[in-house]
Design a protein around this motif. Structure first.
Motif, short mmCIF file in Angstrom:
data_model
loop_
_atom_site.label_atom_id
_atom_site.label_comp_id
_atom_site.label_asym_id
_atom_site.label_seq_id
_atom_site.Cartn_x
_atom_site.Cartn_y
_atom_site.Cartn_z
N ARG A 1 9.30 -15.05 18.96
CA ARG A 1 10.15 -16.22 19.30
C ARG A 1 10.37 -16.03 20.95
O ARG A 1 11.12 -14.88 21.14
CB ARG A 1 11.33 -16.70 18.75
N ILE A 2 10.43 -16.84 21.71
CA ILE A 2 10.46 -16.57 23.39
C ILE A 2 11.21 -17.69 24.00
O ILE A 2 11.12 -18.85 23.55
CB ILE A 2 9.02 -16.56 24.06
N PHE A 3 12.46 -17.43 24.41
CA PHE A 3 13.66 -18.29 25.02
C PHE A 3 13.75 -17.91 26.42
O PHE A 3 13.96 -16.69 26.75
CB PHE A 3 14.74 -18.21 24.30
N PRO A 4 13.85 -18.91 27.12
CA PRO A 4 13.55 -20.30 27.34
C PRO A 4 12.13 -20.40 27.78
O PRO A 4 11.50 -19.54 28.02
CB PRO A 4 14.56 -20.79 28.22
N CYS A 5 11.74 -21.89 27.72
CA CYS A 5 10.55 -22.10 28.17
C CYS A 5 10.20 -22.63 29.77
O CYS A 5 9.49 -23.20 29.98
CB CYS A 5 9.77 -23.31 27.43
#
Length: 228
Positions: free
Chosen positions: A176-180
């Protein structure tokens, strides 16, 4: 080792922020082995492990002495708050009520992280992306906050691909990668291309809206689930 003040930034988010940014629930924390990369001065590892979780933090800054990092973190909080006063309009002041409230949260994260680094040093692993010193599928979930996409002007597309490939290698289930978005608050320019390539390689990819928005437009995470 002497700190390179210009290159090292040691600042972090709280456990509660992580839960909102990544849509993490108690079940995730209790039952999943999690990697936070890069983790900086975030308190997520310390608090999650105190709650019975199994979280490892990973960052290039962990090559430095913990005491020196903590002192650097105090400087970085002061510097960041000065910047915030000048750039208030780029942020949404709902999650935090004021710059002073933000400062308290950043100091809390730093203090919790700094204390935990002293007592649980093995949970804080030095690594330089895009290479990680972990086994294949060593973690169930890998989290990556405020690094990829944010610095699209400093790291090219290949670096992003190589780093995500490495994060997927050490993940059993998903990353999960935050933010985009980038630092300007604009959606990462190669995000659609990246999503397409990941799907072509068998991954299930979704841009998920989350209950956290501080930087304007920064309210989605990229959830990448590995194919069977």
């Amino acid at each position: 080792m002497k700190l390179d003040i210009e290159r090292v930034v040691f600042i972090g988010r709280t456990f509660e922020e992580y839960c909102d940014m990544f849509q993490l629930c108690d079940e995730d924390i209790q039952n999943k082995k999690i990697l936070d990369c890069p983790a900086g001065a975030c308190s997520f590892t310390a608090v999650a492990n105190a709650k019975g979780g199994d979280v490892t933090a990973c960052d290039v800054v962990y090559q430095f002495d913990g005491e020196a990092l903590y002192e650097k973190g105090l400087q970085d909080v002061i510097h960041t708050m000065e910047h915030m006063e000048k750039a208030k309009d780029n942020y949404i002041w709902n999650y935090f009520s004021s710059v002073e409230d933000l400062r308290k949260h950043r100091l809390e994260a730093l203090q919790v992280c700094g204390t935990d680094m002293k007592h649980n040093q093995e949970k804080y692993v030095y690594a330089t992306l895009p290479n990680l010193p972990f086994q294949d599928e060593e973690f169930d979930i890998v989290l990556s906050a405020h690094f990829l996409f944010m610095y699209g002007d400093r790291f090219d597309y290949k670096f992003h691909v190589d780093t995500i490939t490495e994060l997927l290698r050490v993940a059993k289930q998903e990353i999960r990668i935050f933010p985009c978005i980038d630092l300007k608050g604009e959606r990462y320019e190669f995000l659609d291309e990246l999503i397409g390539n990941l799907r072509n390689n068998g991954c299930e990819v979704e841009e998920v809206q989350v209950p956290y928005e501080f930087q304007k437009n920064g309210n989605t995470m990229l959830q990448i689930k590995k194919g069977c």
